[in-house]
Design a protein around this motif. Structure first.
Motif, mmCIF file in Angstrom:
data_model
loop_
_atom_site.group_PDB
_atom_site.id
_atom_site.type_symbol
_atom_site.label_atom_id
_atom_site.label_comp_id
_atom_site.label_asym_id
_atom_site.label_seq_id
_atom_site.Cartn_x
_atom_site.Cartn_y
_atom_site.Cartn_z
ATOM 1 N N UNK A 81 -7.494 -6.099 -0.416
ATOM 2 C CA UNK A 81 -7.974 -5.598 0.880
ATOM 3 C C UNK A 81 -7.252 -4.309 1.266
ATOM 4 N N UNK A 82 -5.919 -4.297 1.067
ATOM 5 C CA UNK A 82 -5.104 -3.182 1.543
ATOM 6 C C UNK A 82 -5.119 -1.964 0.615
ATOM 7 N N UNK A 83 -5.737 -2.104 -0.523
ATOM 8 C CA UNK A 83 -5.722 -1.030 -1.514
ATOM 9 C C UNK A 83 -6.340 0.260 -0.923
ATOM 10 N N UNK A 84 -5.540 1.318 -0.879
ATOM 11 C CA UNK A 84 -6.023 2.630 -0.412
ATOM 12 C C UNK A 84 -6.340 2.696 1.062
ATOM 13 N N UNK A 85 -5.772 1.776 1.834
ATOM 14 C CA UNK A 85 -6.142 1.713 3.256
ATOM 15 C C UNK A 85 -4.958 2.020 4.178
ATOM 16 N N UNK A 86 -5.306 2.366 5.431
ATOM 17 C CA UNK A 86 -4.324 2.377 6.509
ATOM 18 C C UNK A 86 -4.129 0.927 6.957
ATOM 19 N N UNK A 108 6.117 -9.700 -5.497
ATOM 20 C CA UNK A 108 5.319 -8.460 -5.564
ATOM 21 C C UNK A 108 6.018 -7.340 -4.792
ATOM 22 N N UNK A 109 5.508 -6.123 -4.991
ATOM 23 C CA UNK A 109 6.022 -5.022 -4.161
ATOM 24 C C UNK A 109 5.416 -5.158 -2.769
ATOM 25 N N UNK A 110 6.120 -4.661 -1.772
ATOM 26 C CA UNK A 110 5.558 -4.704 -0.415
ATOM 27 C C UNK A 110 4.472 -3.651 -0.252
ATOM 28 N N UNK A 111 3.971 -3.515 0.988
ATOM 29 C CA UNK A 111 2.960 -2.493 1.291
ATOM 30 C C UNK A 111 3.669 -1.210 1.728
ATOM 31 N N UNK A 112 3.356 -0.086 1.068
ATOM 32 C CA UNK A 112 4.026 1.167 1.429
ATOM 33 C C UNK A 112 3.026 2.273 1.773
ATOM 34 N N UNK A 113 1.821 1.869 2.148
ATOM 35 C CA UNK A 113 0.820 2.857 2.568
ATOM 36 C C UNK A 113 1.044 3.255 4.020
#
Length: 933
Positions: A81-86, A108-113
């Motif tokens: 879901x979070x791939x390439x997103x704000x 896993x790695x966290x979200x860094x977007x």
């Protein structure tokens, strides 16, 4: 917007993921190309039990999550879901911290977007909103939010809100967006990235400014609409009006009109008072409709005589109500055009010039950055530039002090004057027939120090029972530690790089003859001495107060009299310190003025930045002079004023204040106000004591022989709407200790709350008793399913506490001082009012003590002339909270048995409308409450 945004909301077992709190529900809403394209939600097994309060808040229990997946099982879906997103959330750091923790624990790695926070966005884009909770914003935008605190519902509402915010952001003028972009690096979220994209897109399209916006000196402002002055046909100006004519006029403003004869009577009294140049007192009961009762006749009077009438109120709430509700109604029903304006003190208005000079300052903190962004957006929608429209943080208020409108020496660029909000307000007031203001500003006209108000002879004083108190403060002085410290810190030591440093840098750029002034190093020592003496002074104030205060167990807030007849080393040390402080203030004042003289002598032209520094120094010097004057009046000069110290024993220095006020202001008001005006109408729901205006007239300096006195009764059927109960199984308040009394009343409160299902307002006269009662109710655990809201304990303003009280079915509101009046809770939200004790001012309260002493010295009876009438007026105000409309029903309970056991108790009952009074044991009374409610 072509971006992908994923709006996330989580429900959790607590607030701290690092301490083992876990997610119990995950929800995501996906937005692409400006529309919602996908949704996902799941209950999560936290592998630990859900706390009771979380279960109550969210409706999610252990049973519901026992077969749900653990978070690790849905991580693939979340990452997809979070791939390439704000990452978007309402208070984003909360949701992000939980998500990061769960992803890392799953290996896993966290979200860094990039992340966006809808709270932050809403604060910038809705700078005038009441609040920024999701439920408040949903209500503001009419979004359906039927299941708050459930992740799927919250995520859906946040997504809908986010789309509205994006639209709002894109619709701002390009100049504003560019200025927001320059500031946005200092935010919590990655708004800068998004703004850059909006700028690029708008630049491509070539912007067309909306009709209501203009660009003025590098800032986008709302255009000012100039109202056309309509020609008035005298045929419409006939007054007095007959009963039928009044009905015809007023009817036009109401869908379902109900004739109020009291209101019509009031209209005629007000008109006659002005026509005959008579001061008048009108007590108008709840439901009379007093606002329209005075607005309609003064509109006719002002128009007929081509003059202006001032309407003065005590509270901002009533000013807002007049402006947003009553005046539009008046305009709708009048047969002619009327100009009205709200006028406030100068510092309420923004100085555009100062704002733009500080806009791009380096090194701003978070609050300042956010406030600047709020103001930029607000400038595209405000017509007044009035600070009260804004919802600023405490840090934001500090920045406001830098950009508020003040008298200026240098910064008087003539070009700014046409867009000066303060000047505009003054010009509008000159042209208006009705000017709304507050009591303090009204009194500032007395001093005539370049008063902001246009000249006037006719006044309506609404909430008139406050005039005496406001006048006492107005004719007095006050000095507190925090304000004093902030002022001196504004100048600072040389190495702190505040105003002092800037002044020295400016001097260094001008060749000044040596030896003619204090050296920087000597002046720095002077500032250090001043700071040291300020701390000493406030330590000695606290020491003196503690010495004089005979400690009562459990009391933290202290009020102590300071008189010139006080002897002892503590008082002497205090006065000597005040003298030293006043000398040091004078020395610094002279030294700074000396430097300003040097700068003036130099004919060298100054840059705008240098002029700005000199401007700030001038304002600082004025404040320094006022501070010295206050110190002299409070400690050194022998005056007739009552002087006292207020402090909190737990943190003496930070919350110490010394006040000096006249005990009686009747003579000053009579000579400087009433004798100067042709007609003043004073109105309120509480002006009489035992059906007589004698007390209020004596307090404010009105003459019984020349003042019209009128009472207009409430149209409500109180005897059918209210019952008064007095429990006979409580101890007499003055026969037991505070703790014993609190234990006794707490048992009764619990019993009554269960009978009334909450919806109770408890009025206390002292904060200490309120706090102890609140703690004991909490401790007992009997009212766990009730929402307890307490002034001074639950955070928020009086308005916010009241709103929260109305939001919950089972709520109990505990209030002191300011809750006795001005709180409007109509309908079933408030069914039970409890008066814990009769509202007498404590006899040791400095102002009360001084007033009583003066009355006794003049051979009077302090109790019957002051203490009793003052308490009765407050009791009437408290009573007025219960019934706000003709369909309200409620019960009032008085715990203080002095209302029936003393002779003077009858005076309290006589001053309120006749209602049934029942006495008995609490269990008997509860049965009656049950059946009656």
């Amino acid at each position: 917007m072509s971006n992908k945004f994923v709006v996330i909301d989580l429900e959790t077992t607590g607030n701290v993921p690092k301490k083992g709190d876990k997610i119990i529900q995950f929800a995501a809403v996906v937005i692409e190309n400006g529309i919602i394209t996908d949704k996902f939600s799941a209950l999560i097994n936290p592998q630990k039990s859900i706390p009771a309060f979380i279960e109550e808040l969210t409706g999610i229990n252990d049973e519901m999550v026992k077969d749900a997946p653990v978070f690790a099982e849905i991580t693939a879906k979340v990452i997809d879901l979070l791939d390439g997103a704000y990452f978007v959330a309402h208070n984003v750091l909360f949701d992000l911290s939980f998500l990061q923790e769960e992803l890392i624990q799953a290996g896993l790695e966290g979200f860094y977007g990039p992340v966006l926070d809808t709270v932050e966005l809403a604060r910038i884009l809705y700078p005038t909103a009441d609040g920024y909770k999701l439920s408040d914003l949903a209500e503001k935008e009419n979004l359906k939010h039927d299941r708050p605190h459930q992740a799927d519902s919250d995520a859906q509402v946040t997504a809908e809100l986010f789309l509205i915010l994006l639209k709002r952001l894109s619709s701002l003028p390009l100049l504003t967006i560019k200025q927001l972009t320059q500031l946005s690096g200092g935010l919590k979220s990655d708004l800068e990235q998004l703004l850059d994209e909006i700028v690029a897109e708008t630049d491509r399209k070539r912007e067309e400014l909306p009709d209501h916006i203009e660009i003025y000196k590098k800032v986008a402002l709302k255009k000012i609409t100039v109202a056309e002055n309509e020609h008035v046909v005298d045929i419409n100006l006939k007054y007095p009006l007959s009963e039928e004519e009044k009905v015809e006029i007023v009817k036009q403003g109401f869908q379902s009109f109900e004739k109020r004869s009291g209101q019509f009577k009031m209209m005629d009294i007000v008109y006659q008072s002005f026509q005959n140049n008579k001061h008048t007192l009108i007590e108008a009961g709840t439901g009379v409709g007093k606002s329209l009762g005075y607005l309609l006749p003064i509109a006719f009077f002002a128009k007929q005589n081509r003059l202006k009438v001032i309407v003065s109120t005590h509270t901002i709430q009533l000013q807002e109500q007049l402006l947003k509700k009553e005046i539009p109604l008046l305009e709708k029903i009048l047969p002619f055009k009327i100009n009205s304006v709200l006028l406030k003190g100068r510092s309420h208005y923004l100085s555009l010039e100062k704002f733009l000079l500080t806009l791009m300052d380096e090194n701003d903190n978070y609050d300042t950055t956010l406030t600047k962004m709020q103001i930029l957006v607000w400038l595209t929608e405000t017509e007044t530039g009035d600070k009260d429209e804004l919802n600023l943080s405490s840090g934001g208020l500090i920045y406001w002090n830098k950009v508020k409108n003040e008298p200026t020496v240098f910064l008087q660029d003539q070009e700014w004057q046409e867009r000066d909000f303060y000047l505009k307000a003054k010009i509008k007031a000159q042209a208006a027939e009705i000017v709304i203001t507050n009591h303090s500003l009204l009194l500032s006209d007395i001093k005539g120090e370049g008063s902001i108000l246009p000249s006037f002879d006719y006044v309506i004083l609404d909430e008139g029972h406050h005039l005496e108190k406001v006048a006492s403060q107005f004719f007095g002085h006050s000095l507190d530690y925090l304000t004093t410290r902030l002022l001196i810190n504004q100048f600072g030591q040389y190495e702190q790089k505040q105003l002092f440093y800037e002044m020295e840098q400016l001097l260094a750029s001008i060749p000044v003859q040596e030896g003619k002034q204090l050296q920087t190093i000597e002046m720095n020592q002077m500032v250090l001495d001043l700071m040291y003496e300020m701390d000493e002074l406030f330590k000695l104030i606290a020491l003196f107060a503690k010495m004089k205060f005979t400690n009562k167990k459990g009391f933290n807030r202290v009020k102590v009299r300071f008189t010139h007849s006080d002897n002892g080393k503590e008082r002497n040390a205090l006065v000597h310190s005040a003298e030293r402080f006043a000398f040091l203030l004078k020395d610094l004042y002279s030294a700074i003025n000396h430097r300003l003289e040097w700068i003036k002598k130099e004919k060298k032209p100054l840059s705008i930045a240098q002029e700005k520094i000199i401007e700030e120094i001038h304002l600082f010097v004025n404040d320094l002079g006022e501070l010295r004057n206050t110190v002299i009046n409070c400690f050194i000069k022998e005056t007739k004023q009552v002087k006292w110290i207020e402090m909190d024993i737990r943190a003496p220095q930070n919350v110490t204040t010394i006040l000096a006020q006249p005990a009686f202001v009747a003579d000053q008001l009579k000579e400087q106000f009433f004798q100067m005006k042709k007609a003043v109408v004073i109105t309120s729901a509480t002006l009489t004591v035992n059906h007589s205006f004698h007390y209020i007239m004596k307090e404010i300096g009105l003459d019984a022989d020349t003042t019209v006195q009128q009472t207009i009764s409430s149209p409500f059927e109180y005897k059918n709407q209210v019952q008064l109960f007095i429990p006979e199984d409580l101890p007499e308040i003055n026969t037991v200790t505070l703790d014993e009394y609190v234990i006794a009343i707490t048992e009764h409160i619990i019993t009554i709350a269960e009978a009334t299902k909450g919806r109770m307002l408890l009025l206390f006269t002292a904060y200490d008793m309120l706090k102890k009662t609140y703690e004991l109710i909490k401790e007992s655990g009997f009212l766990n399913e009730y929402v307890l809201i307490a002034q001074g304990i639950t955070s928020g303003s009086r308005t916010r506490l009241t709103r929260n009280f109305q939001r919950y079915d089972k709520a109990i509101l505990l209030g002191t001082s300011s809750f006795w009046e001005g709180v409007d809770i109509p309908g079933e939200d408030l069914s039970c009012l409890v008066i814990v004790r009769l509202p007498f001012s404590p006899p040791e309260e400095p102002l009360t003590e001084a007033k009583c002493q003066l009355i006794m010295q003049q051979g009077g009876n302090a109790f019957s002339e002051y203490s009793l009438p003052e308490a009765i007026l407050r009791f009437k105000q408290g009573f007025g909270r219960l019934i706000r409309t003709e369909t309200d029903r409620g019960i009032m309970i008085v715990f203080d048995r002095r209302i029936v056991t003393t002779k003077y108790g009858k005076a309290f009952l006589k001053s309120i409308p006749p209602i049934p009074v029942k006495k008995g044991r609490i269990d008997e009374l509860v049965d009656i409450i049950h059946s009656w409610l």
